[in-house]
Design a protein around this motif. Structure first.
Motif, PDB file in Angstrom:
ATOM      1  N   LYS A  38       0.833  -1.209   0.000  1.00 25.06           N
ATOM      2  CA  LYS A  38       0.000   0.000   0.000  1.00 25.06           C
ATOM      3  C   LYS A  38       0.869   1.260   0.000  1.00 25.06           C
ATOM      4  CE  LYS A  38      -3.916   2.272   2.129  1.00 25.06           C
ATOM      5  NZ  LYS A  38      -5.075   2.119   3.024  1.00 25.06           N
ATOM      6  N   ALA A  39       1.930   1.238   0.813  1.00 21.84           N
ATOM      7  CA  ALA A  39       2.813   2.406   0.867  1.00 21.84           C
ATOM      8  C   ALA A  39       3.448   2.660  -0.503  1.00 21.84           C
ATOM      9  CB  ALA A  39       3.896   2.175   1.922  1.00 21.84           C
ATOM     10  N   ARG A  40       3.897   1.588  -1.141  1.00 24.38           N
ATOM     11  CA  ARG A  40       4.547   1.736  -2.450  1.00 24.38           C
ATOM     12  C   ARG A  40       3.533   2.221  -3.500  1.00 24.38           C
ATOM     13  NH1 ARG A  40       8.479   3.351  -5.422  1.00 24.38           N
ATOM     14  NH2 ARG A  40       9.135   2.032  -7.145  1.00 24.38           N
ATOM     15  N   ALA A  41       2.301   1.692  -3.416  1.00 24.10           N
ATOM     16  CA  ALA A  41       1.272   2.105  -4.377  1.00 24.10           C
ATOM     17  C   ALA A  41       0.978   3.597  -4.226  1.00 24.10           C
ATOM     18  CB  ALA A  41      -0.005   1.275  -4.181  1.00 24.10           C
ATOM     19  N   LEU A  42       0.912   4.054  -2.981  1.00 25.19           N
ATOM     20  CA  LEU A  42       0.636   5.488  -2.760  1.00 25.19           C
ATOM     21  C   LEU A  42       1.801   6.333  -3.269  1.00 25.19           C
ATOM     22  CD1 LEU A  42      -1.037   5.281   0.766  1.00 25.19           C
ATOM     23  CD2 LEU A  42      -2.125   5.918  -1.400  1.00 25.19           C
ATOM     24  N   GLU A  43       3.015   5.865  -2.989  1.00 27.15           N
ATOM     25  CA  GLU A  43       4.211   6.584  -3.433  1.00 27.15           C
ATOM     26  C   GLU A  43       4.216   6.729  -4.960  1.00 27.15           C
ATOM     27  OE1 GLU A  43       9.026   6.025  -2.600  1.00 27.15           O
ATOM     28  OE2 GLU A  43       7.743   4.275  -2.726  1.00 27.15           O
ATOM     29  N   LEU A  44       3.916   5.636  -5.644  1.00 27.92           N
ATOM     30  CA  LEU A  44       3.920   5.687  -7.118  1.00 27.92           C
ATOM     31  C   LEU A  44       2.796   6.581  -7.636  1.00 27.92           C
ATOM     32  CD1 LEU A  44       4.737   1.971  -8.094  1.00 27.92           C
ATOM     33  CD2 LEU A  44       6.250   3.956  -8.108  1.00 27.92           C
ATOM     34  N   GLN A  45       1.653   6.536  -6.994  1.00 31.04           N
ATOM     35  CA  GLN A  45       0.566   7.413  -7.428  1.00 31.04           C
ATOM     36  C   GLN A  45       0.944   8.889  -7.242  1.00 31.04           C
ATOM     37  OE1 GLN A  45      -3.642   5.900  -6.407  1.00 31.04           O
ATOM     38  NE2 GLN A  45      -2.310   4.585  -5.163  1.00 31.04           N
ATOM     39  N   SER A  81      -6.201   1.375  -1.803  1.00 24.18           N
ATOM     40  CA  SER A  81      -4.912   2.063  -1.910  1.00 24.18           C
ATOM     41  C   SER A  81      -4.964   3.229  -2.897  1.00 24.18           C
ATOM     42  CB  SER A  81      -3.826   1.067  -2.354  1.00 24.18           C
ATOM     43  OG  SER A  81      -3.649   0.049  -1.411  1.00 24.18           O
ATOM     44  N   ASP A  82      -6.155   3.557  -3.369  1.00 27.70           N
ATOM     45  CA  ASP A  82      -6.292   4.687  -4.287  1.00 27.70           C
ATOM     46  C   ASP A  82      -5.927   5.972  -3.530  1.00 27.70           C
ATOM     47  OD1 ASP A  82      -7.033   6.714  -5.992  1.00 27.70           O
ATOM     48  OD2 ASP A  82      -9.063   5.976  -6.338  1.00 27.70           O
ATOM     49  N   LEU A  83      -4.988   6.713  -4.098  1.00 29.09           N
ATOM     50  CA  LEU A  83      -4.482   7.930  -3.433  1.00 29.09           C
ATOM     51  C   LEU A  83      -5.609   8.901  -3.095  1.00 29.09           C
ATOM     52  CD1 LEU A  83      -1.984   9.571  -2.598  1.00 29.09           C
ATOM     53  CD2 LEU A  83      -1.868  10.452  -4.939  1.00 29.09           C
ATOM     54  N   GLN A  84      -6.600   8.950  -3.958  1.00 28.38           N
ATOM     55  CA  GLN A  84      -7.655   9.956  -3.787  1.00 28.38           C
ATOM     56  C   GLN A  84      -8.636   9.638  -2.661  1.00 28.38           C
ATOM     57  OE1 GLN A  84      -9.454  10.879  -7.572  1.00 28.38           O
ATOM     58  NE2 GLN A  84      -7.517  10.583  -8.656  1.00 28.38           N
ATOM     59  N   VAL A  85      -8.568   8.424  -2.103  1.00 28.45           N
ATOM     60  CA  VAL A  85      -9.481   8.104  -1.001  1.00 28.45           C
ATOM     61  C   VAL A  85      -8.743   8.028   0.334  1.00 28.45           C
ATOM     62  CG1 VAL A  85     -11.114   6.927  -2.489  1.00 28.45           C
ATOM     63  CG2 VAL A  85      -9.324   5.604  -1.356  1.00 28.45           C
ATOM     64  N   GLN A  86      -7.461   8.420   0.353  1.00 26.84           N
ATOM     65  CA  GLN A  86      -6.712   8.416   1.616  1.00 26.84           C
ATOM     66  C   GLN A  86      -7.029   9.690   2.390  1.00 26.84           C
ATOM     67  OE1 GLN A  86      -4.980   5.559   1.968  1.00 26.84           O
ATOM     68  NE2 GLN A  86      -5.791   5.119  -0.075  1.00 26.84           N
TER      69      GLN A  86
END
Lengths: 95, 95, 95, 95, 95, 95, 95, 95, 95, 95
Positions: G28-35, I89-94
């Motif tokens: 999850k951390a890596r996915a957020l970083e890439l996004q 893990s979608d950035l927009q829902v964090q």
């Protein structure tokens, strides 16, 4: 020996209707003839499909191919042959 | 009514050998019992495969599922059920 | 009659190495024995795969299933059997 | 080297019948010619299908493609080529 | 002659980590060795997959199978070989 | 960047023969033109099939789609594009 | 350029639970970083499956493979990459 | 809106039997709870398979995914979701 | 809610050319109209194929089916709809 | 007993338009008639496809095949029938 045969029929929609009727009529006659001869002991319709599942009892692959390719619908069918063997749990082979 | 059933057996290679033997032994006994009762008129081995092709004659889908899931090998089999109907060219339904 | 047989071998990676060696050794011996007896006229390796394509010449599906299931690798193989017939353009059947 | 070739024939049902007959006649002649030359050592019919399974013995992929595409039925066939190798358990390669 | 080869790697997750590292290290060394020898002219990674697409230039199917089965990762790979021929529109074969 | 492209050609059998010849002639000219420009470094025939396997070297997916859809045979082809990356064991990227 | 990526996750059920938690957390951390970096503009869950469909915006296949193989779940995912191009009917490219 | 959902269950044979029993018990309780709430109007067993075919009635894909992933058997199921619409020949929408 | 839609176009080669042009022209107009209305936020071409991958944002399955079946190319397309959900893990829902 | 039926319609594009309209009109009338008789309790459209998913409640496979083959669109449909059984977690069979 026994073979499991599935035949799926797909007659082209633009085939001449008279030819179609003739082929289907001849197919039924040939199917009955083969059943009477004992080589085609089982013939079932697959529910919802223009298909049948059959059991053939023949002496060889050559004989089976001759029979199947003699069917008037042969050019319009997809046929899948699966060789069968006696099952060790078949009730009829127990002593 | 008739159903075409194909069962493919895949027992995990690391299953306890005694358990395996027990299951296979019980499977044969159950298969013979069901055949004697008339619900399982045909049972064939597929050549070269740990598989069978069978015909069941039962009153409903519920009955068939109860029978199949009562087989000791049920947890280790992939089963595919195909409902059958009378074929209009079946010799036995001609008058 | 002739059957086309494809065998794909998949030995579990965690099978005991000694057992594996024993099975593979016995498999080769059995394969040679069957070839010598005349029932297994052709045996080829599929390039890049732990698989073979074979031709068997046997009297029936029962005989073929007995032979295939007698192979020590049988429990670890996926086997597909295709029945063959004489081809009308086969040079050897021309007059 | 050896190649395993499966050819599935599907001639369109609305192809001109004379053209069809001509193609099929030429196909047989070409098949016999190639077998006589030694490049096509085995040719079998698949039971129940307008298909063959063949073994070709050629010097290269270029040679095999030239042979296959020279068949009159080539435009109407689906062809699948599988390269073969000597099997270590082949009786003929044992010493 | 040229062969198109796709290799998909699937190392079991419970393989001993040291053994895994050893196999992967040896695989790279062997791949470089084969490339240097000229039999493996192209090697590409498939984006997003633990797979490669390769071109091999060898004298026969036997030679190719020997090369592929000599790869340390061979037991953990699914390999698909497709024989290639010269394309008539290839720029390099025009005059 | 590199893309692996497989093209399977299926020209309808009832296409006007002159149109067919024209399309095939233009296809070859266009294929040569693209190869000369450097975007199509490899083009191979798949043995036994009216298919090719190609490598394209282009700047983007847009450029590749423009090239492929500019091929005269495009309406009659099934095309499958696979993006490639540098393989870590590629001899040419070692130091 | 844009790539359509589908990732199907299949973590072995016997993976150490702590390791599993660690991998999923890092994923999850890596996915957020890439996004956040802009290379992964869209990430959706496929309803009912442990899978996602994503759009990546990268400069090359090499870059995309580096990103995907840097995901902690990479060894447990089946990934399928499809290159995208601008659609001629896309509203944003009309003038 | 309505969704057609097929769930195929495959519990690993080496899962701890107590854990298995616990999961299956909780699964039934959760299935009944969801049915009572009205979101799961139809649930049928597929004859011969450890599978069900269901109809869900939910407000969104998010809601459906939350429901499905809340099932205790979720990690052991392959799920396929198909969105449904009103059929123009549905008797209930005729006037 | 969001749906992932893949459309593969296959216009019969013998369709009247004027009709074809008319359909394709109307398709583009309709596609632009739907995009302007906000229900079709993403539309991409699949490289090398007469196909698109799209994201639709609609209120229900009924609405989506109405939109898709209103496309002039609908009778000539194979369409596959996959419902999407928010990814955790979608950035927009964090937050 | 209950059967799950999926019907995919594919009317040839060159079918006479009047015939097509007549068939589709008769199909709807027949579908309504069968629903009124109680044998076709559920009929849903698959979103984006010229397909339906239905539940039939009939006494036998023979009856179901008679119903399905009486549909005017039967020659243009691919039909897949799956027999259903009561699910042990179905709310309506709990006591």
């Amino acid at each position: 020996m026994l073979f499991h045969v599935r035949m799926d029929v797909a007659i082209p929609h633009d085939l001449d209707p008279e030819l179609r009727t003739e082929i289907v009529t001849k197919e039924k006659a040939r199917a009955l003839e083969l059943q009477r001869s004992g080589v085609w002991p089982h013939l079932w319709r697959v529910v919802g499909e223009y298909s049948n599942i059959s059991i053939f009892d023949v002496g060889s692959g050559d004989e089976l191919h001759d029979l199947l390719s003699s069917l008037p619908l042969f050019p319009y069918m997809t046929i899948k042959v699966t060789p069968l063997a006696t099952h060790p749990s078949d009730l009829q082979v127990q002593r």
